[in-house]
Write a protein that holds these residues in place. Structure first.
Motif, PDB file in Angstrom:
ATOM      1  N   VAL A  49       0.852  -1.233   0.057  1.00 55.76           N
ATOM      2  CA  VAL A  49       0.003  -0.015  -0.061  1.00 55.76           C
ATOM      3  C   VAL A  49       1.024   1.206   0.004  1.00 55.76           C
ATOM      4  N   GLY A  50       0.763   2.136  -0.899  1.00 53.67           N
ATOM      5  CA  GLY A  50       1.638   3.215  -1.117  1.00 53.67           C
ATOM      6  C   GLY A  50       0.930   4.357  -1.916  1.00 53.67           C
ATOM      7  N   PHE A  51       1.454   5.397  -1.960  1.00 52.12           N
ATOM      8  CA  PHE A  51       0.762   6.579  -2.892  1.00 52.12           C
ATOM      9  C   PHE A  51       1.891   7.652  -3.357  1.00 52.12           C
ATOM     10  N   VAL A  52       1.493   8.437  -4.200  1.00 54.36           N
ATOM     11  CA  VAL A  52       2.410   9.454  -4.557  1.00 54.36           C
ATOM     12  C   VAL A  52       2.078  10.645  -3.636  1.00 54.36           C
ATOM     13  N   SER A  53       2.959  11.541  -3.340  1.00 56.43           N
ATOM     14  CA  SER A  53       2.595  12.642  -2.115  1.00 56.43           C
ATOM     15  C   SER A  53       2.150  13.586  -2.873  1.00 56.43           C
ATOM     16  N   GLN A  54       1.023  14.277  -2.279  1.00 57.10           N
ATOM     17  CA  GLN A  54       0.476  15.211  -2.815  1.00 57.10           C
ATOM     18  C   GLN A  54       1.364  16.765  -2.461  1.00 57.10           C
ATOM     19  N   THR A  55       2.038  16.598  -1.626  1.00 55.90           N
ATOM     20  CA  THR A  55       2.884  17.811  -1.010  1.00 55.90           C
ATOM     21  C   THR A  55       4.233  17.749  -2.086  1.00 55.90           C
ATOM     22  N   PHE A  56       4.906  16.806  -2.381  1.00 60.80           N
ATOM     23  CA  PHE A  56       5.780  16.449  -3.232  1.00 60.80           C
ATOM     24  C   PHE A  56       5.522  15.530  -4.338  1.00 60.80           C
ATOM     25  N   PRO A  57       4.938  16.060  -5.288  1.00 60.00           N
ATOM     26  CA  PRO A  57       4.447  15.221  -6.446  1.00 60.00           C
ATOM     27  C   PRO A  57       5.540  14.279  -7.175  1.00 60.00           C
ATOM     28  N   ASP A  58       6.970  14.574  -6.613  1.00 58.63           N
ATOM     29  CA  ASP A  58       7.752  13.803  -7.594  1.00 58.63           C
ATOM     30  C   ASP A  58       8.499  12.668  -6.472  1.00 58.63           C
ATOM     31  N   GLU A  59       7.613  12.783  -5.359  1.00 59.12           N
ATOM     32  CA  GLU A  59       7.971  11.429  -4.419  1.00 59.12           C
ATOM     33  C   GLU A  59       6.908  10.774  -4.019  1.00 59.12           C
ATOM     34  N   ALA A  60       7.032   9.541  -3.880  1.00 64.49           N
ATOM     35  CA  ALA A  60       6.118   8.601  -3.222  1.00 64.49           C
ATOM     36  C   ALA A  60       6.481   8.107  -1.986  1.00 64.49           C
ATOM     37  N   TYR A  61       5.585   7.276  -1.413  1.00 60.15           N
ATOM     38  CA  TYR A  61       5.624   6.804   0.047  1.00 60.15           C
ATOM     39  C   TYR A  61       4.924   5.419   0.002  1.00 60.15           C
ATOM     40  N   ILE A  62       5.870   4.345   0.631  1.00 60.06           N
ATOM     41  CA  ILE A  62       5.355   2.993   0.730  1.00 60.06           C
ATOM     42  C   ILE A  62       4.851   2.817   2.281  1.00 60.06           C
ATOM     43  N   HIS A  63       3.658   2.918   2.385  1.00 60.72           N
ATOM     44  CA  HIS A  63       2.983   2.934   3.762  1.00 60.72           C
ATOM     45  C   HIS A  63       2.878   1.593   4.572  1.00 60.72           C
ATOM     46  N   PHE A  64       2.626   0.479   3.961  1.00 62.39           N
ATOM     47  CA  PHE A  64       2.407  -0.637   4.504  1.00 62.39           C
ATOM     48  C   PHE A  64       2.898  -1.965   3.445  1.00 62.39           C
ATOM     49  N   VAL A  65       3.518  -3.113   3.850  1.00 64.74           N
ATOM     50  CA  VAL A  65       3.759  -3.917   3.004  1.00 64.74           C
ATOM     51  C   VAL A  65       3.507  -5.361   4.028  1.00 64.74           C
ATOM     52  N   GLY A  66       2.927  -6.290   3.670  1.00 66.97           N
ATOM     53  CA  GLY A  66       2.778  -7.552   4.058  1.00 66.97           C
ATOM     54  C   GLY A  66       2.983  -8.836   3.298  1.00 66.97           C
ATOM     55  N   ILE A  67       3.914  -9.671   3.581  1.00 66.48           N
ATOM     56  CA  ILE A  67       3.852 -10.924   2.952  1.00 66.48           C
ATOM     57  C   ILE A  67       3.493 -12.230   3.828  1.00 66.48           C
ATOM     58  N   HIS A  68       2.612 -13.008   3.463  1.00 67.36           N
ATOM     59  CA  HIS A  68       2.328 -14.265   4.089  1.00 67.36           C
ATOM     60  C   HIS A  68       3.693 -15.133   4.663  1.00 67.36           C
ATOM     61  N   PRO A  69       3.824 -15.345   5.912  1.00 72.76           N
ATOM     62  CA  PRO A  69       5.104 -15.860   6.392  1.00 72.76           C
ATOM     63  C   PRO A  69       5.695 -17.128   5.491  1.00 72.76           C
ATOM     64  N   GLU A  70       4.652 -17.886   4.966  1.00 74.02           N
ATOM     65  CA  GLU A  70       5.360 -18.971   4.204  1.00 74.02           C
ATOM     66  C   GLU A  70       5.779 -18.580   2.721  1.00 74.02           C
ATOM     67  N   TYR A  71       5.632 -17.303   2.267  1.00 76.59           N
ATOM     68  CA  TYR A  71       6.168 -16.904   1.093  1.00 76.59           C
ATOM     69  C   TYR A  71       7.047 -15.779   1.229  1.00 76.59           C
ATOM     70  N   ARG A  72       7.812 -15.404   2.365  1.00 78.12           N
ATOM     71  CA  ARG A  72       8.969 -14.709   2.532  1.00 78.12           C
ATOM     72  C   ARG A  72       9.957 -15.278   2.076  1.00 78.12           C
ATOM     73  N   SER A  73      10.920 -14.599   1.720  1.00 83.87           N
ATOM     74  CA  SER A  73      12.162 -14.859   0.799  1.00 83.87           C
ATOM     75  C   SER A  73      12.094 -15.582  -0.404  1.00 83.87           C
ATOM     76  N   ARG A  74      10.907 -15.388  -0.886  1.00 85.09           N
ATOM     77  CA  ARG A  74      10.566 -16.209  -2.460  1.00 85.09           C
ATOM     78  C   ARG A  74      10.478 -14.848  -3.502  1.00 85.09           C
ATOM     79  N   ASN A  75      11.045 -13.650  -3.178  1.00 83.53           N
ATOM     80  CA  ASN A  75      10.808 -12.663  -4.068  1.00 83.53           C
ATOM     81  C   ASN A  75       9.746 -12.001  -4.384  1.00 83.53           C
ATOM     82  N   LEU A  76       8.546 -12.316  -3.439  1.00 80.16           N
ATOM     83  CA  LEU A  76       7.217 -11.727  -3.633  1.00 80.16           C
ATOM     84  C   LEU A  76       7.181 -10.356  -3.305  1.00 80.16           C
TER      85      LEU A  76
END
Length: 173
Positions: A60-87
């Motif tokens: 989950v992320g977005f492009v900043s409204q304040t700084f339109p040439d910047e983006a922010y990654i807010h939250f990332v989740g990977i199922h524990p069984e799929y970590r370290s698999r390049n997902l």
């Protein structure tokens, strides 16, 4: 990974994601950090990875409204069984491609200093740790970034400097 599909998140994904978040974080209460508004207002830069209807990861992320040439990654989740698999890498690459289309050159992200896996992942992805108020276990930490007692490690990546082109192969394509 060939049968994993990565697609834009929709409001209908919210409930399925929120049901697994706390479990994926080992019981830590994280669901409050992910309100439904992200699945409504930031669909163009938020993605879900799934296989046969099962959520395996999300970003989950977005492009900043304040700084339109910047983006922010807010939250990332990977199922524990799929970590370290390049997902996680595939989700980040999909995010990078989407924000580059909007003219973004810089991506920011934060994590908790206790989350050593996230710190290592961001560094492997090419993010740079930003200076903090203090060093804890060799990591730059900004004290109280998200309020009293909520210290964070801040990351930044210049997509052009890191050679990110936006021409990624992601699962499901």
């Amino acid at each position: 990974m060939e049968d994993i599909v990565i697609r834009q998140a929709t409001p209908a994904d919210y409930q399925r994601v929120i049901e697994v978040v706390d479990h994926w974080w080992g019981g830590r209460h994280m669901a409050d950090m992910l309100p439904k508004l992200f699945f409504v207002h930031f669909r163009g830069t938020s993605f879900v990875a799934e296989r046969a209807g099962e959520v395996l990861g999300f970003i989950v992320g977005f492009v900043s409204q304040t700084f339109p040439d910047e983006a922010y990654i807010h939250f990332v989740g990977i199922h524990p069984e799929y970590r370290s698999r390049n997902l996680g890498r595939a989700l980040y690459e999909r995010f990078f491609a989407s924000v580059m289309e909007a003219g973004v050159h810089t991506v920011h992200s934060v994590t908790a200093p206790i989350n050593k896996g996230s710190i290592a992942f961001h560094l492997r992805m090419g993010f740079h740790m930003l200076p903090g108020d203090r060093v804890m276990d060799g990591v730059q930490v900004v004290e109280g970034y998200d309020g009293k007692g909520e210290d964070r490690v801040l990351f930044s990546m210049n997509l052009a400097k890191e050679g990110v082109t936006g021409n990624f192969f992601s699962a499901g394509e």
